[in-house]
Design a protein around this motif. Structure first.
Motif, PDB file in Angstrom:
ATOM      1  N   ALA B 105     -37.586  52.410  50.294  1.00  0.00           N
ATOM      2  CA  ALA B 105     -37.386  50.962  50.363  1.00  0.00           C
ATOM      3  C   ALA B 105     -37.280  50.718  48.661  1.00  0.00           C
ATOM      4  CB  ALA B 105     -38.332  50.280  51.270  1.00  0.00           C
ATOM      5  N   LYS B 106     -38.086  51.144  48.015  1.00  0.00           N
ATOM      6  CA  LYS B 106     -38.374  50.965  46.645  1.00  0.00           C
ATOM      7  C   LYS B 106     -36.908  51.190  45.918  1.00  0.00           C
ATOM      8  CE  LYS B 106     -43.074  51.053  45.901  1.00  0.00           C
ATOM      9  NZ  LYS B 106     -44.009  52.091  45.542  1.00  0.00           N
ATOM     10  N   THR B 107     -36.387  52.500  46.367  1.00  0.00           N
ATOM     11  CA  THR B 107     -35.308  52.854  45.432  1.00  0.00           C
ATOM     12  C   THR B 107     -33.977  51.999  45.870  1.00  0.00           C
ATOM     13  OG1 THR B 107     -36.135  55.055  46.019  1.00  0.00           O
ATOM     14  CG2 THR B 107     -33.696  54.791  45.257  1.00  0.00           C
ATOM     15  N   THR B 108     -33.956  51.600  47.289  1.00  0.00           N
ATOM     16  CA  THR B 108     -32.941  50.965  47.832  1.00  0.00           C
ATOM     17  C   THR B 108     -32.992  49.344  46.784  1.00  0.00           C
ATOM     18  OG1 THR B 108     -33.314  51.878  49.829  1.00  0.00           O
ATOM     19  CG2 THR B 108     -31.785  49.913  49.758  1.00  0.00           C
ATOM     20  N   PHE B 109     -34.208  48.804  46.926  1.00  0.00           N
ATOM     21  CA  PHE B 109     -34.164  47.512  46.195  1.00  0.00           C
ATOM     22  C   PHE B 109     -33.751  47.735  44.696  1.00  0.00           C
ATOM     23  CE2 PHE B 109     -37.384  44.271  44.553  1.00  0.00           C
ATOM     24  CZ  PHE B 109     -36.321  43.264  44.710  1.00  0.00           C
ATOM     25  N   ALA B 110     -34.465  48.755  44.217  1.00  0.00           N
ATOM     26  CA  ALA B 110     -34.379  48.793  42.617  1.00  0.00           C
ATOM     27  C   ALA B 110     -32.893  48.996  42.430  1.00  0.00           C
ATOM     28  CB  ALA B 110     -35.165  50.060  41.965  1.00  0.00           C
ATOM     29  N   ASN B 111     -32.035  50.062  43.191  1.00  0.00           N
ATOM     30  CA  ASN B 111     -30.680  50.251  43.097  1.00  0.00           C
ATOM     31  C   ASN B 111     -29.874  49.186  43.423  1.00  0.00           C
ATOM     32  OD1 ASN B 111     -30.910  52.721  41.994  1.00  0.00           O
ATOM     33  ND2 ASN B 111     -30.065  53.743  43.687  1.00  0.00           N
ATOM     34  N   SER B 112     -30.324  48.252  44.454  1.00  0.00           N
ATOM     35  CA  SER B 112     -29.357  47.153  44.485  1.00  0.00           C
ATOM     36  C   SER B 112     -29.560  45.993  43.360  1.00  0.00           C
ATOM     37  CB  SER B 112     -29.912  46.237  45.656  1.00  0.00           C
ATOM     38  OG  SER B 112     -30.166  46.947  46.671  1.00  0.00           O
ATOM     39  N   ILE B 113     -30.770  46.085  42.779  1.00  0.00           N
ATOM     40  CA  ILE B 113     -30.880  45.144  41.697  1.00  0.00           C
ATOM     41  C   ILE B 113     -29.912  45.587  40.380  1.00  0.00           C
ATOM     42  CG2 ILE B 113     -32.257  44.128  39.826  1.00  0.00           C
ATOM     43  CD1 ILE B 113     -34.674  43.926  41.918  1.00  0.00           C
ATOM     44  N   THR B 114     -29.990  46.839  40.262  1.00  0.00           N
ATOM     45  CA  THR B 114     -29.078  47.491  39.262  1.00  0.00           C
ATOM     46  C   THR B 114     -27.789  47.401  39.508  1.00  0.00           C
ATOM     47  OG1 THR B 114     -30.833  48.931  38.860  1.00  0.00           O
ATOM     48  CG2 THR B 114     -28.831  49.649  37.699  1.00  0.00           C
ATOM     49  N   LEU B 115     -27.298  47.416  40.631  1.00  0.00           N
ATOM     50  CA  LEU B 115     -25.888  47.445  41.165  1.00  0.00           C
ATOM     51  C   LEU B 115     -25.116  45.907  41.069  1.00  0.00           C
ATOM     52  CD1 LEU B 115     -23.868  49.467  41.930  1.00  0.00           C
ATOM     53  CD2 LEU B 115     -24.686  49.011  44.302  1.00  0.00           C
ATOM     54  N   THR B 116     -26.242  44.979  41.016  1.00  0.00           N
ATOM     55  CA  THR B 116     -25.602  43.415  40.973  1.00  0.00           C
ATOM     56  C   THR B 116     -25.337  43.286  39.199  1.00  0.00           C
ATOM     57  OG1 THR B 116     -27.337  43.323  42.805  1.00  0.00           O
ATOM     58  CG2 THR B 116     -26.219  41.266  41.715  1.00  0.00           C
ATOM     59  N   TYR B 135     -28.767  36.210  32.469  1.00  0.00           N
ATOM     60  CA  TYR B 135     -28.903  34.931  32.380  1.00  0.00           C
ATOM     61  C   TYR B 135     -30.605  34.925  32.909  1.00  0.00           C
ATOM     62  CZ  TYR B 135     -24.331  33.940  31.681  1.00  0.00           C
ATOM     63  OH  TYR B 135     -23.086  33.644  30.832  1.00  0.00           O
ATOM     64  N   GLU B 136     -31.248  34.070  32.260  1.00  0.00           N
ATOM     65  CA  GLU B 136     -32.605  33.909  32.658  1.00  0.00           C
ATOM     66  C   GLU B 136     -32.747  33.210  34.016  1.00  0.00           C
ATOM     67  OE1 GLU B 136     -35.023  31.959  29.879  1.00  0.00           O
ATOM     68  OE2 GLU B 136     -36.853  32.203  30.843  1.00  0.00           O
ATOM     69  N   GLU B 137     -31.669  32.248  34.043  1.00  0.00           N
ATOM     70  CA  GLU B 137     -31.741  31.494  35.699  1.00  0.00           C
ATOM     71  C   GLU B 137     -31.653  32.463  36.716  1.00  0.00           C
ATOM     72  OE1 GLU B 137     -30.269  30.903  32.475  1.00  0.00           O
ATOM     73  OE2 GLU B 137     -28.480  29.889  32.971  1.00  0.00           O
ATOM     74  N   ASP B 138     -30.705  33.495  36.559  1.00  0.00           N
ATOM     75  CA  ASP B 138     -30.714  34.576  37.735  1.00  0.00           C
ATOM     76  C   ASP B 138     -31.903  35.290  38.013  1.00  0.00           C
ATOM     77  OD1 ASP B 138     -28.090  33.906  37.883  1.00  0.00           O
ATOM     78  OD2 ASP B 138     -27.363  35.923  36.964  1.00  0.00           O
ATOM     79  N   ALA B 139     -32.882  35.142  37.212  1.00  0.00           N
ATOM     80  CA  ALA B 139     -34.374  35.881  37.293  1.00  0.00           C
ATOM     81  C   ALA B 139     -35.462  35.180  37.502  1.00  0.00           C
ATOM     82  CB  ALA B 139     -34.280  36.954  36.325  1.00  0.00           C
ATOM     83  N   GLU B 140     -35.252  33.845  37.954  1.00  0.00           N
ATOM     84  CA  GLU B 140     -36.429  33.126  37.991  1.00  0.00           C
ATOM     85  C   GLU B 140     -37.200  33.496  39.208  1.00  0.00           C
ATOM     86  OE1 GLU B 140     -33.867  29.666  40.256  1.00  0.00           O
ATOM     87  OE2 GLU B 140     -34.392  29.439  38.004  1.00  0.00           O
ATOM     88  N   PRO B 141     -38.541  33.171  39.152  1.00  0.00           N
ATOM     89  CA  PRO B 141     -39.205  33.733  40.450  1.00  0.00           C
ATOM     90  C   PRO B 141     -38.787  33.325  41.757  1.00  0.00           C
ATOM     91  CG  PRO B 141     -40.559  32.566  38.744  1.00  0.00           C
ATOM     92  CD  PRO B 141     -39.162  32.284  38.240  1.00  0.00           C
ATOM     93  N   GLY B 142     -38.770  34.288  42.586  1.00  0.00           N
ATOM     94  CA  GLY B 142     -38.027  33.919  43.907  1.00  0.00           C
ATOM     95  C   GLY B 142     -36.410  34.216  44.168  1.00  0.00           C
ATOM     96  N   ALA B 143     -35.815  34.825  43.004  1.00  0.00           N
ATOM     97  CA  ALA B 143     -34.813  34.870  42.849  1.00  0.00           C
ATOM     98  C   ALA B 143     -34.369  36.083  43.886  1.00  0.00           C
ATOM     99  CB  ALA B 143     -34.069  34.858  41.627  1.00  0.00           C
ATOM    100  N   PHE B 144     -35.131  37.183  43.679  1.00  0.00           N
ATOM    101  CA  PHE B 144     -34.840  38.577  44.351  1.00  0.00           C
ATOM    102  C   PHE B 144     -35.649  38.713  45.600  1.00  0.00           C
ATOM    103  CE2 PHE B 144     -34.668  39.324  39.896  1.00  0.00           C
ATOM    104  CZ  PHE B 144     -33.618  39.748  39.820  1.00  0.00           C
ATOM    105  N   ASP B 145     -36.204  37.515  46.091  1.00  0.00           N
ATOM    106  CA  ASP B 145     -37.082  37.573  47.464  1.00  0.00           C
ATOM    107  C   ASP B 145     -36.227  37.905  48.609  1.00  0.00           C
ATOM    108  OD1 ASP B 145     -38.944  36.891  46.169  1.00  0.00           O
ATOM    109  OD2 ASP B 145     -39.621  35.164  47.037  1.00  0.00           O
ATOM    110  N   GLU B 146     -34.962  37.408  48.476  1.00  0.00           N
ATOM    111  CA  GLU B 146     -34.046  37.718  49.857  1.00  0.00           C
ATOM    112  C   GLU B 146     -33.627  38.940  49.784  1.00  0.00           C
ATOM    113  OE1 GLU B 146     -30.655  35.196  50.152  1.00  0.00           O
ATOM    114  OE2 GLU B 146     -30.280  35.822  52.325  1.00  0.00           O
ATOM    115  N   MET B 147     -33.214  39.669  48.621  1.00  0.00           N
ATOM    116  CA  MET B 147     -32.870  40.933  48.525  1.00  0.00           C
ATOM    117  C   MET B 147     -34.081  41.930  48.873  1.00  0.00           C
ATOM    118  SD  MET B 147     -31.301  42.698  45.175  1.00  0.00           S
ATOM    119  CE  MET B 147     -29.643  42.101  45.009  1.00  0.00           C
ATOM    120  N   ASP B 148     -35.042  41.467  48.306  1.00  0.00           N
ATOM    121  CA  ASP B 148     -36.373  42.400  48.443  1.00  0.00           C
ATOM    122  C   ASP B 148     -36.527  42.421  50.213  1.00  0.00           C
ATOM    123  OD1 ASP B 148     -38.692  43.614  48.299  1.00  0.00           O
ATOM    124  OD2 ASP B 148     -39.877  41.751  47.686  1.00  0.00           O
ATOM    125  N   ARG B 149     -36.638  41.330  50.758  1.00  0.00           N
ATOM    126  CA  ARG B 149     -36.911  41.193  52.449  1.00  0.00           C
ATOM    127  C   ARG B 149     -36.031  41.940  53.108  1.00  0.00           C
ATOM    128  NH1 ARG B 149     -35.455  37.019  55.096  1.00  0.00           N
ATOM    129  NH2 ARG B 149     -34.960  36.150  53.297  1.00  0.00           N
TER     130      ARG B 149
END
Lengths: 123, 160, 101
Positions: B105-116, B135-149
């Motif tokens: 799951a961690k690999t999937t999540f980290a690779n998804s972030i990198t692929l974007t 862009y700092e706006e893309d990485a504000e807290p909560g921006a990755f929550d949906e991908m994570d879930r």
């Protein structure tokens, strides 16, 4: 009606494929321009990932549309899957190596033709 | 053992798709390659639960479709940043906490972030990821929550 | 259609030349590795495109092989520069029993 549509699709297919290939190539050049002009290593990494995702996808869709048979389509799909599995891993490996080696990223808003002293290039 | 059968089926299908020929010589070469690959992966001990998620193919396909749309959306921003006449970026380095537990799951999540495009995972330590964003706006807290879930759901099931 | 393919090929070649510039002048080692890796991806695409432009899609096999080799070579270069040796294991040896799963 349906056969007409299929016939039309086969007529238009090579042209559509060529257009997709051209689109992908243009996206690739845009990504490369980003690699050339962004100010530091970590930002260049983002520009390079355009090539790996959008450029490759458009080019491979174009090739798939021009393919003469299903075997060729399967090969194109295999290349796509491999690119999408390996390119983030390679990007992460490069970024992680740079981070471990202590390369500091530029932080904060950059713009308006500032010259970055670290790499000595025009922004 | 089930993982080896899955590997066997995958390899046979892959070989046949790539060659597409029915000559006995080609087929026997294929059989030799498949057996060699299986012996090598058995000796390397790389066939285990995390490397062969055959039971979750449907979830992964659904996740991939969602991820692909996200990638296209993110591409647009980076392309605009590349072709704009004056450079206008706002890079940032942020820490992201993940709910993913297993390595897969961690690999999937980290690779998804990198692929974007626009975000790259720089390092992974425990359940914290260091992410560099264009862009700092893309990485504000909560921006990755949906991908994570979603990646937790795709690879672990359930999710949080 | 051939014109479209030819211009796409030329555009890809232009991208490759631009990347070579980055690879030659890249201030750090990692810029160079990044440029070479991206160069490999473009080579894969160029091989496929050339195969279609010349009416021989068999080139796709070579492109597929090159995609794999490109990945392995990038990892190998990075591993060498990090550990100065190819003999280090990249995976953790027998991790402690995982909790939960």
């Amino acid at each position: 009606m349906l056969t007409d549509a299929i016939e039309f699709f086969h007529l238009v297919r090579p042209w559509l494929g060529g257009a997709f290939c051209l689109l992908g190539a243009v996206l690739t050049v845009i990504g490369t321009a980003g690699v050339l002009r962004f100010p530091d290593f970590y930002t260049r990494l983002h520009a390079a990932s355009i090539t790996d995702t959008a450029g490759a996808t458009a080019l491979l869709i174009g090739m798939g549309l021009m393919a003469p048979g299903w075997v060729v389509v399967a090969k194109v799909a295999a290349i796509w899957v491999f690119l999408f599995l390996t390119s983030p891993t390679a990007s992460h490996a490069i970024a992680n190596a740079a981070h471990v080696a202590g390369l500091e990223p530029l932080i904060g808003r950059l713009g308006r033709g500032e010259v970055d002293p670290a790499s000595g290039e025009e922004a | 053992m089930g993982y080896f059968i899955g590997l066997l089926i995958t390899l046979v299908v892959f070989w046949y798709t790539m060659s597409g020929m029915n000559k006995p010589l080609i087929l026997s070469l294929g059989a030799v390659s498949v057996v060699l690959t299986m012996v090598l992966s058995w000796r390397l001990k790389i066939v285990d639960k995390d490397s062969s998620p055959y039971g979750r193919i449907v979830q992964f396909l659904l996740y991939w479709v969602w991820l692909f749309v996200e990638i296209l959306k993110a591409n647009w921003r980076v392309i605009r940043a590349c072709v704009k006449a004056d450079l206008d970026i706002n890079p940032a380095l942020v820490k992201v906490k993940t709910v993913c537990r297993s390595d897969l799951a961690k690999t999937t999540f980290a690779n998804s972030i990198t692929l974007t495009p626009g975000t790259v995972t720089v390092s992974v330590e425990g359940d914290k990821l260091l992410v560099h964003a264009l862009y700092e706006e893309d990485a504000e807290p909560g921006a990755f929550d949906e991908m994570d879930r979603r990646s937790a759901w795709a690879s672990d099931g359930g999710g949080a | 259609m051939n014109l479209l393919l030819a211009s796409a090929t030329v555009a890809l070649l232009l991208g490759i030349v631009l990347l070579l510039i980055r690879a030659l002048m890249g201030p750090t080692l990692y810029d160079r590795v990044l440029a070479v890796n991206s160069f490999g991806t473009k080579t894969v695409l160029l091989l496929g495109l050339l195969g279609f432009a010349m009416g021989r899609p068999d080139f796709l096999d070579i492109a597929l092989l090159y995609a794999l080799i490109n990945f392995v070579s990038t990892i190998a270069i990075l591993k060498f520069f990090r550990y100065r040796s190819f003999q280090v294991s990249l995976s953790r040896r027998a991790p402690a029993p995982k909790e939960g799963s």
